[in-house]
Write a protein that holds these residues in place. Structure first.
Motif, PDB file in Angstrom:
ATOM      1  N   THR A 110       5.912   5.629  10.818  1.00 28.83           N
ATOM      2  CA  THR A 110       4.444   5.070  10.645  1.00 28.83           C
ATOM      3  C   THR A 110       3.780   5.003  12.030  1.00 28.83           C
ATOM      4  O   THR A 110       4.179   5.248  12.878  1.00 28.83           O
ATOM      5  N   PRO A 141      -6.554  -6.079   3.229  1.00 25.73           N
ATOM      6  CA  PRO A 141      -7.170  -7.166   2.946  1.00 25.73           C
ATOM      7  C   PRO A 141      -7.788  -6.598   1.453  1.00 25.73           C
ATOM      8  O   PRO A 141      -8.530  -5.697   1.154  1.00 25.73           O
ATOM      9  N   THR A 190       0.099  -9.726  -1.134  1.00 23.23           N
ATOM     10  CA  THR A 190       1.219 -10.061  -0.038  1.00 23.23           C
ATOM     11  C   THR A 190       0.941  -9.188   1.217  1.00 23.23           C
ATOM     12  O   THR A 190       0.490  -8.024   1.121  1.00 23.23           O
ATOM     13  N   TRP A 191       0.655  -9.864   2.122  1.00 21.84           N
ATOM     14  CA  TRP A 191       0.561  -9.417   3.539  1.00 21.84           C
ATOM     15  C   TRP A 191       2.110  -9.139   4.164  1.00 21.84           C
ATOM     16  O   TRP A 191       3.083  -9.968   4.074  1.00 21.84           O
ATOM     17  N   TRP A 192       2.092  -7.776   4.515  1.00 19.66           N
ATOM     18  CA  TRP A 192       3.176  -7.448   5.382  1.00 19.66           C
ATOM     19  C   TRP A 192       3.183  -5.930   5.972  1.00 19.66           C
ATOM     20  O   TRP A 192       2.169  -5.388   5.727  1.00 19.66           O
ATOM     21  N   GLN A 193       4.159  -5.516   6.546  1.00 24.85           N
ATOM     22  CA  GLN A 193       4.109  -4.390   7.240  1.00 24.85           C
ATOM     23  C   GLN A 193       5.452  -3.325   7.125  1.00 24.85           C
ATOM     24  O   GLN A 193       6.567  -3.859   6.827  1.00 24.85           O
ATOM     25  N   GLU A 247       7.268  -2.653   9.529  1.00 22.16           N
ATOM     26  CA  GLU A 247       8.103  -3.144  10.445  1.00 22.16           C
ATOM     27  C   GLU A 247       8.954  -4.620   9.742  1.00 22.16           C
ATOM     28  O   GLU A 247       9.801  -4.839  10.501  1.00 22.16           O
ATOM     29  N   ILE A 270      -6.082 -12.401   6.462  1.00 23.39           N
ATOM     30  CA  ILE A 270      -5.736 -11.274   7.550  1.00 23.39           C
ATOM     31  C   ILE A 270      -7.020 -10.466   7.518  1.00 23.39           C
ATOM     32  O   ILE A 270      -7.608 -10.202   6.389  1.00 23.39           O
TER      33      ILE A 270
HETATM   34  C1  6R9 Z   1       3.102  -2.991   3.107  1.00 22.72           C
HETATM   35  C2  6R9 Z   1       2.145  -2.236   4.125  1.00 22.72           C
HETATM   36  C3  6R9 Z   1       0.793  -2.640   7.456  1.00 22.72           C
HETATM   37  C4  6R9 Z   1      -0.623  -3.061   7.443  1.00 22.72           C
HETATM   38  C5  6R9 Z   1      -0.701  -4.436   8.052  1.00 22.72           C
HETATM   39  C6  6R9 Z   1      -2.167  -4.847   7.500  1.00 22.72           C
HETATM   40  C7  6R9 Z   1      -2.296  -4.304   6.348  1.00 22.72           C
HETATM   41  C8  6R9 Z   1      -0.998  -4.922   4.160  1.00 22.72           C
HETATM   42  C9  6R9 Z   1      -1.875  -6.446   3.683  1.00 22.72           C
HETATM   43  C10 6R9 Z   1      -2.785  -6.101   4.673  1.00 22.72           C
HETATM   44  C11 6R9 Z   1      -4.222  -7.678   4.511  1.00 22.72           C
HETATM   45  C12 6R9 Z   1      -2.546  -7.956   2.992  1.00 22.72           C
HETATM   46  N1  6R9 Z   1      -1.873  -5.009   5.326  1.00 22.72           N
HETATM   47  N2  6R9 Z   1      -1.067  -5.709   3.265  1.00 22.72           N
HETATM   48  N3  6R9 Z   1      -3.619  -6.874   5.114  1.00 22.72           N
HETATM   49  N4  6R9 Z   1      -3.797  -8.230   3.320  1.00 22.72           N
HETATM   50  N5  6R9 Z   1      -2.191  -8.258   1.744  1.00 22.72           N
HETATM   51  O1  6R9 Z   1       1.139  -1.747   3.753  1.00 22.72           O
HETATM   52  O2  6R9 Z   1       2.993  -1.495   5.270  1.00 22.72           O
HETATM   53  O3  6R9 Z   1       1.765   0.705   5.721  1.00 22.72           O
HETATM   54  O4  6R9 Z   1       3.075  -0.844   7.603  1.00 22.72           O
HETATM   55  O5  6R9 Z   1       0.574  -1.321   6.754  1.00 22.72           O
HETATM   56  O6  6R9 Z   1      -1.551  -3.170   6.223  1.00 22.72           O
HETATM   57  O7  6R9 Z   1      -3.029  -4.399   8.534  1.00 22.72           O
HETATM   58  O8  6R9 Z   1      -0.635  -4.617   9.606  1.00 22.72           O
HETATM   59  P1  6R9 Z   1       2.033  -0.727   6.282  1.00 22.72           P
END
Ligand code: 6R9
Length: 643
Positions: free
Chosen positions: A254, A379, A402-405, A407, A510
């Motif tokens: 990533t 967002p 759903t907020w996540w990454q 990582e 977020i």
């Molecule tokens: C799962 C995924 C992560 C980044 C994260 C943030 C943004 C993801 C979000 C969101 C607001 C949500 N992000 N979901 N921001 N609301 N529901 O997307 O992983 O590709 O690693 O991206 O995406 O900025 O830090 P990834």
């Protein structure tokens, strides 16, 4: 299958949350008990964010595929594990029951072994969205090999970088992939990548598009031929490799704020526990539900919520090969009706793009099987949220934001469908086990302020102060980078790179990245990576890349490029785009390229991105303090010629 850890009421959520904070080890041990372990763990958690080590379920032994496959055979062997919907709606869809998927994974694990793959080897998977992509990933997990799935849109150069970083000697690919009305020549891209990767020993090629491909004797073999060989062996049973809970399960690259993508490493035990727990709770999955996540398995959402989480929960997961607008913009809705989808998990960028086609098309579909909707990747703006709610959910389906990454391995902050309340554009509350904190620049707890609407909010950089089972364990081959990227900004905290608000009810909203990472159509793209690619183009002296608000993509890419005056061949923007496509992939192509005579720099030579961001956003009347600028004329010039 029942899920003893499924939270069904708001009160149960509060209770679980409290317990997860007061006794995290007891809490996660109870969840982990619900899985098949070959040997139980000695210690639930060892951690130190300063020394940067995190271990969950130390001493535990398992194989994740026994949890995703074998343990479901008795009760739900004939239940669909995977429903596959092809790119072309006129072609036949496929259904693989748990029994069939188990069989195919074991067969392919034999293929891997026959081709010399051993536990701990890195295997690169570069495929379109076909069932074989899930089969290949699971077969790697079965044999204990570490998979590194690369999204089918990445270029040969990006593949080569990843192969070299992981020293992956095995590749699984296909002749090609179908996406909408395009055929993507996967094998030929792999061939280009391999010119700089002589250490690759085997390439296993699946037939999908019948595109002519070159097959190198001794190195390249056909998937179908290899399966035939296994069939002649007789007994297809493949004993699952015994893995330590902390053994790596996969690497997924990533973008970060530096030029080189990071190989995020996830573990076998903690990742399994966390993805399953979060899947069941966020979506409120009930056995029998058909669940459709529209992400690509090449991204983390596909790993955690198409493959591992749903399968470990014994769910029916739908894999869609195509794109939302092929053959028309009703495709998702067509799939929902055709397969009676109950849970639909998609991305704001897809919603916004489908919104632009209006609602007439939607009226042709019933959409009455839907119970839960989900959003991920960036967002979600209120307009898209309400459109989704009214037109797709018909006002009766909870939406989980759903907020996540990559990582975090799994969903961190989200409402639980129908259990905890939603609030448009807020991801809302942390899942049990997740302890978010908002900090100021100095790492102190951010203090409440009153915003322009008169609400009291806390605003700051989002960190997590306690480990959860799904957290990444390292960045492949470079533990120091892991430390630097996530644990050095704020002492004793995992730093997410995101900014956020929190309202008085504890809901998180977020706001987006606070580092030099862009979010374009839900894809993470590092500005440094794009700049490096642009700078490789002949005639380019330097460049600066920033994001700007884009109505569909969320963020668009704006590149300011300084070129050589004396360059004879007039620099063509399309050529620069071509270079970016070649070096990274089409997803990183700038939306706007402005050729400039110079970049705004400080006296010490640092590019003032803040100013460029303002210009790209169109806020040229409000570019802020320019007193440290070396040459103000450069800025005036850029503003004058702004795109
Ligand atoms: C799962 C995924 C992560 C980044 C994260 C943030 C943004 C993801 C979000 C969101 C607001 C949500 N992000 N979901 N921001 N609301 N529901 O997307 O992983 O590709 O690693 O991206 O995406 O900025 O830090 P990834």
């Amino acid at each position: 299958m029942s899920y003893p850890f499924q939270i069904k009421t708001k009160e149960a959520y509060e209770k679980a949350y409290q317990q997860s904070v007061s006794d995290p080890e007891g809490f996660w041990a109870d969840v982990a008990e619900q899985f098949t372990w070959k040997q139980k763990w000695d210690k639930v958690l060892n951690w130190d964010f300063k020394d940067t080590f995190i271990e969950w379920f130390r001493g535990g032994k398992l194989n994740i595929t026994e949890n995703c496959l074998d343990r479901h055979l008795e009760d739900r062997g004939d239940t669909p594990a995977i429903i596959w919907e092809p790119n072309d709606p006129e072609s036949r869809h496929r259904i693989l029951t748990y029994k069939e998927l188990h069989f195919k994974v074991m067969q392919f694990a034999h293929v891997l072994r026959n081709n010399g793959v051993k536990k701990g080897d890195r295997v690169c998977i570069y495929l379109g969205m076909v069932p074989e992509l899930a089969i290949a990933t699971l077969a790697c997990a079965r044999i204990g090999a570490i998979h590194s799935v690369i999204f089918g849109g990445f270029s040969a150069q990006s593949i080569a970088d990843r192969l070299q970083d992981a020293h992956a000697a095995f590749i699984i690919t296909a002749d090609g992939a179908y996406r909408g009305n395009k055929d993507i020549p996967l094998k030929s891209t792999i061939d280009d990548a391999l010119t700089t990767c002589p250490f690759v020993r085997k390439v296993i090629v699946l037939t999908r598009t019948h595109t002519p491909v070159s097959m190198i004797k001794g190195r390249d073999v056909w998937w179908e031929d290899e399966i035939k060989n296994v069939e002649t062996m007789g007994n297809p049973y493949f004993e699952a490799e015994v893995m330590d809970a902390e053994d790596p399960l996969f690497i997924l690259y990533t973008s970060g704020s530096t030029g080189k993508p990071k190989g995020v490493v996830h573990s076998c035990g903690g990742y399994m526990v966390y993805t399953t727990y979060s899947f069941v709770n966020v979506f409120q999955y009930t056995p029998g539900d058909v669940y459709f996540c529209t992400a690509d398995i090449g991204w983390i959402t596909g790993h955690s919520y198409i493959v591992y989480g749903p399968l470990a929960a014994g769910a029916t997961t739908l894999i869609f090969e195509g794109i939302p607008t092929y053959p028309d913009a009703g495709r998702f809705w067509d799939i929902v009706d055709k397969h009676r989808v109950n849970i639909l998990y998609t991305a704001p960028t897809a919603i916004r793009s489908l919104m632009s086609f209006g609602t007439d098309l939607i009226k042709q579909y019933k959409l009455d099987s839907l119970k839960v909707l989900g959003s991920v990747g960036e967002p979600i703006n209120e307009e898209a949220w309400h459109w989704f709610d009214e037109n797709i959910g018909k006002g009766k389906c909870p939406i989980v934001d759903t907020w996540w990454q990559t990582e975090t391995g799994g969903i961190m902050i989200s409402n639980l469908a129908g259990v905890t309340p939603s609030k448009p554009s807020y991801a809302t509350l942390p899942l049990p086990g997740i302890q978010p904190v908002l900090v100021d620049e100095n790492g102190n707890d951010a203090q409440p302020v009153t915003n322009d609407k008169g609400e009291t909010i806390v605003s700051g950089n989002l960190c997590i102060r306690f480990p959860w089972p799904g957290i990444l364990r390292t960045t492949y081959g470079d533990h120091e980078r892991f430390k630097q990227a996530y644990f050095s900004t704020y002492e004793n905290k995992y730093f997410t790179g995101d900014g956020s608000f929190r309202d008085t009810d504890g809901n998180y909203r977020i706001t987006g990245r606070v580092d030099d990472v862009l979010n374009v159509s839900g894809h993470r793209i590092g500005t440094a990576e794009v700049e490096n690619a642009i700078n490789m183009h002949s005639g380019v002296i330097e460049s600066a890349v920033v994001g700007y608000p884009h109505p569909i993509k969320g963020q668009g890419i704006y590149a300011f490029v300084v070129t050589e005056n004396s360059h004879v061949h007039e620099l063509n923007k399309d050529d620069i785009l071509q270079t970016v496509s070649r070096l990274i992939g089409a997803i990183a192509k700038p939306d706007k390229i402005q050729l400039v005579s110079g970049l705004p720099k400080t006296r010490s030579g640092k590019i003032m991105r803040r100013i460029l961001r303002k210009i790209a956003e169109g806020e040229t009347g409000n570019i802020g303090d320019t007193s440290t600028l070396l040459d103000p004329a450069v800025v005036e010039d850029i503003i004058k010629n702004k795109l």
